[in-house]
Design a protein around this motif. Structure first.
Motif, PDB file in Angstrom:
ATOM      1  N   SER A 129       0.755  -4.672 -11.399  1.00 25.04           N
ATOM      2  CA  SER A 129       0.766  -6.034 -10.881  1.00 25.04           C
ATOM      3  C   SER A 129       0.726  -5.978  -9.357  1.00 25.04           C
ATOM      4  O   SER A 129       1.690  -5.568  -8.719  1.00 25.04           O
ATOM      5  CB  SER A 129       2.019  -6.780 -11.345  1.00 25.04           C
ATOM      6  OG  SER A 129       2.033  -8.089 -10.842  1.00 25.04           O
ATOM      7  N   PHE A 130      -0.404  -6.364  -8.777  1.00 22.24           N
ATOM      8  CA  PHE A 130      -0.542  -6.340  -7.324  1.00 22.24           C
ATOM      9  C   PHE A 130      -1.614  -7.337  -6.912  1.00 22.24           C
ATOM     10  O   PHE A 130      -2.429  -7.781  -7.722  1.00 22.24           O
ATOM     11  CB  PHE A 130      -0.913  -4.937  -6.825  1.00 22.24           C
ATOM     12  CG  PHE A 130      -2.145  -4.358  -7.467  1.00 22.24           C
ATOM     13  CD1 PHE A 130      -3.403  -4.574  -6.907  1.00 22.24           C
ATOM     14  CD2 PHE A 130      -2.067  -3.614  -8.630  1.00 22.24           C
ATOM     15  CE1 PHE A 130      -4.539  -4.056  -7.492  1.00 22.24           C
ATOM     16  CE2 PHE A 130      -3.203  -3.086  -9.228  1.00 22.24           C
ATOM     17  CZ  PHE A 130      -4.444  -3.309  -8.659  1.00 22.24           C
ATOM     18  N   LYS A 131      -1.586  -7.691  -5.631  1.00 18.84           N
ATOM     19  CA  LYS A 131      -2.571  -8.636  -5.110  1.00 18.84           C
ATOM     20  C   LYS A 131      -2.840  -8.323  -3.645  1.00 18.84           C
ATOM     21  O   LYS A 131      -1.919  -8.124  -2.859  1.00 18.84           O
ATOM     22  CB  LYS A 131      -2.080 -10.070  -5.257  1.00 18.84           C
ATOM     23  CG  LYS A 131      -3.098 -11.115  -4.802  1.00 18.84           C
ATOM     24  CD  LYS A 131      -2.570 -12.524  -5.050  1.00 18.84           C
ATOM     25  CE  LYS A 131      -3.574 -13.584  -4.612  1.00 18.84           C
ATOM     26  NZ  LYS A 131      -3.069 -14.939  -4.837  1.00 18.84           N
ATOM     27  N   ILE A 132      -4.113  -8.279  -3.281  1.00 17.93           N
ATOM     28  CA  ILE A 132      -4.536  -8.068  -1.900  1.00 17.93           C
ATOM     29  C   ILE A 132      -5.394  -9.265  -1.511  1.00 17.93           C
ATOM     30  O   ILE A 132      -6.317  -9.617  -2.231  1.00 17.93           O
ATOM     31  CB  ILE A 132      -5.366  -6.778  -1.745  1.00 17.93           C
ATOM     32  CG1 ILE A 132      -4.624  -5.584  -2.346  1.00 17.93           C
ATOM     33  CG2 ILE A 132      -5.706  -6.517  -0.297  1.00 17.93           C
ATOM     34  CD1 ILE A 132      -5.462  -4.332  -2.418  1.00 17.93           C
ATOM     35  N   SER A 133      -5.089  -9.869  -0.365  1.00 16.29           N
ATOM     36  CA  SER A 133      -5.841 -11.047   0.059  1.00 16.29           C
ATOM     37  C   SER A 133      -6.350 -10.864   1.486  1.00 16.29           C
ATOM     38  O   SER A 133      -5.567 -10.570   2.397  1.00 16.29           O
ATOM     39  CB  SER A 133      -4.966 -12.302  -0.004  1.00 16.29           C
ATOM     40  OG  SER A 133      -4.540 -12.552  -1.323  1.00 16.29           O
ATOM     41  N   GLY A 134      -7.655 -11.036   1.676  1.00 15.91           N
ATOM     42  CA  GLY A 134      -8.261 -11.050   2.995  1.00 15.91           C
ATOM     43  C   GLY A 134      -8.080  -9.767   3.776  1.00 15.91           C
ATOM     44  O   GLY A 134      -7.881  -9.806   4.993  1.00 15.91           O
ATOM     45  N   LEU A 135      -8.174  -8.640   3.101  1.00 19.64           N
ATOM     46  CA  LEU A 135      -8.004  -7.359   3.781  1.00 19.64           C
ATOM     47  C   LEU A 135      -9.287  -6.994   4.524  1.00 19.64           C
ATOM     48  O   LEU A 135     -10.365  -6.941   3.953  1.00 19.64           O
ATOM     49  CB  LEU A 135      -7.665  -6.285   2.757  1.00 19.64           C
ATOM     50  CG  LEU A 135      -7.124  -4.971   3.297  1.00 19.64           C
ATOM     51  CD1 LEU A 135      -5.844  -5.181   4.078  1.00 19.64           C
ATOM     52  CD2 LEU A 135      -6.885  -3.998   2.153  1.00 19.64           C
TER      53      LEU A 135
END
Length: 412
Positions: A129-135
């Motif tokens: 469970s993970f989330k990356i935004s606008g990297l």
């Protein structure tokens, strides 16, 4: 060793953490099958997860299936558990908190004959469970061109465990278990550059069976040794993937639910040994040592490598009297410590885990029905340019119900 990047820290800090279905909501669940989850039945969570040599007669000891032969005749154990976790993640600049509570396990066990017993358990094996935004990521190191990445990952594997234990004599018992592993992970990501966006939706399905051989040897009435051997296992994997490209001229579908095989995942040989010693039928000390030979699997993740893992567990418990009339004398108190070197290596640094724990066993009747409450405080990882530190508080609640089965009622 695969190259790692400082921007991996942002796997957590750029996220909203909007998922509650996973026990391990952690940036480190990005790797492999996700964060491996260890279910702790009964009071083992308070014992620093130690229990390989515990000859338990009061709960289902999932640390060593050979202990099942100690369940009293005609008794049927049913246990269900839940875990609540409050975590904080930090680097040199920022800190974020996360709360989560979820089902931990469900199991039942009972004697088949005077010498044998059976157990069936269902529990999580791993969680992603993970989330990356606008990297923002450079296309080429040292270049001024960038693309932007968004990723959402969910899922994990389940473990259906079937165990059969047999007592060879008054001292030695053996058990054979089969861990049936199954489940899937999903990975939804978009790559944006200029006016073009590429979306890749991937679902990976996993399945495999892992044999486990366990034993306990009762040297004396107060001293027991335990052994676990978990076989190296291949976890079969295949994926279903869709790829879409959007730009100024519209959308195009490069792949739609395309099925294909991917590299299988390999679990290593695990060997665990334990010793349990009781004193005056009140105190009990138990020690475990486990080693997982990840090096021999010859596999790595995109940004991490797998290396040999060691676990050290210590537990101490006290109970004044098992059959006392005074309720408070029958309460069992426990404390423990645990250190795990970890199996992930990122930027030449191991992701270790260390914790301390306390707990109590509250009897619910004059059989073995009990409510087990355990609290654990620990930390995982460390603060560097490419890593973060995870500090956590964990509350474990396990309910074990004991019933008498297969006994004819006597008429007065």
């Amino acid at each position: 060793m695969k190259k790692s990047y400082p921007f991996l820290v942002l796997v957590f800090f750029s996220s909203c953490w909007s998922y509650s279905q996973s026990i391990a909501t952690s940036p480190y669940s990005l790797y492999g099958l996700g964060s491996l989850y260890e279910s702790n039945f009964g009071l083992t969570a308070a014992l620093g997860t130690a229990g390989i040599a515990l000859p338990s007669e009061e709960f289902i000891n999932n640390k060593n299936a050979a202990s099942l032969v100690n369940i009293p005749a005609n008794n049927f154990f049913f246990e269900i558990g839940g875990t609540g976790i409050q975590s904080s993640f930090e680097d040199n600049v920022r800190k974020e908190n996360r709360n989560n509570f979820q089902f931990s396990h469900m199991a039942f066990a009972f004697p088949i004959t005077a010498r044998s017993a059976f157990n069936l358990s269902l529990m999580p094996y791993s969680s992603s469970s993970f989330k990356i935004s606008g990297l923002k990521i450079p296309i080429i190191d040292g270049n001024n061109e960038y693309y932007y990445l968004n990723v959402i990952g969910t899922g994990g594997l389940n473990n259906l465990d079937l165990s059969y234990a047999y007592r060879l004599n008054n001292k030695l018992s053996l058990a054979l278990s089969a861990s049936v592993l199954f489940g899937n992970t999903t990975d939804e990501r978009t790559y944006s550059i200029s006016s073009s966006t590429t979306s890749i939706d991937k679902k990976v399905n996993y399945s495999g069976i892992r044999p486990i051989l366990s034993s306990q040897y009762k040297m004396t009435s107060s001293l027991t040794f335990g052994l676990n051997v978990k076989s190296p296992t291949r976890i079969n994997a295949n994926k279903v993937q869709s790829v879409t490209v959007e730009n100024g001229s519209g959308s195009s579908f490069l792949e739609t639910d395309k099925k294909s095989d991917i590299d299988d995942f390999y679990l290593p040989l695990d060997i665990g040994v334990g010793i349990s010693k009781s004193f005056k039928n009140k105190f009990n000390v138990t020690l475990d040592y486990e080693k997982s030979y990840w090096d021999s699997t010859n596999q790595s993740d995109m940004y991490a490598s797998f290396s040999d893992q060691e676990k050290f567990s210590f537990g101490l418990s006290y109970q004044k009297a098992k059959t006392a009339r005074n309720y408070f004398n029958r309460i069992k108190y426990a404390m423990g410590a645990h250190y795990d070197t970890g199996y992930l290596e990122i930027d030449n640094k191991k992701i270790d885990d260390k914790n301390l724990s306390v707990g109590v066993s509250l009897p619910l009747d004059h059989l073995s029905s009990s409510l087990y409450i355990s609290y654990t405080y620990g930390s995982k990882g460390q603060i560097t340019n490419s890593l973060i530190q995870e500090n956590y508080h964990k509350l474990t609640l396990n309910l074990n119900l004991d019933g008498i089965w297969f006994v004819r009622k006597k008429l007065e």
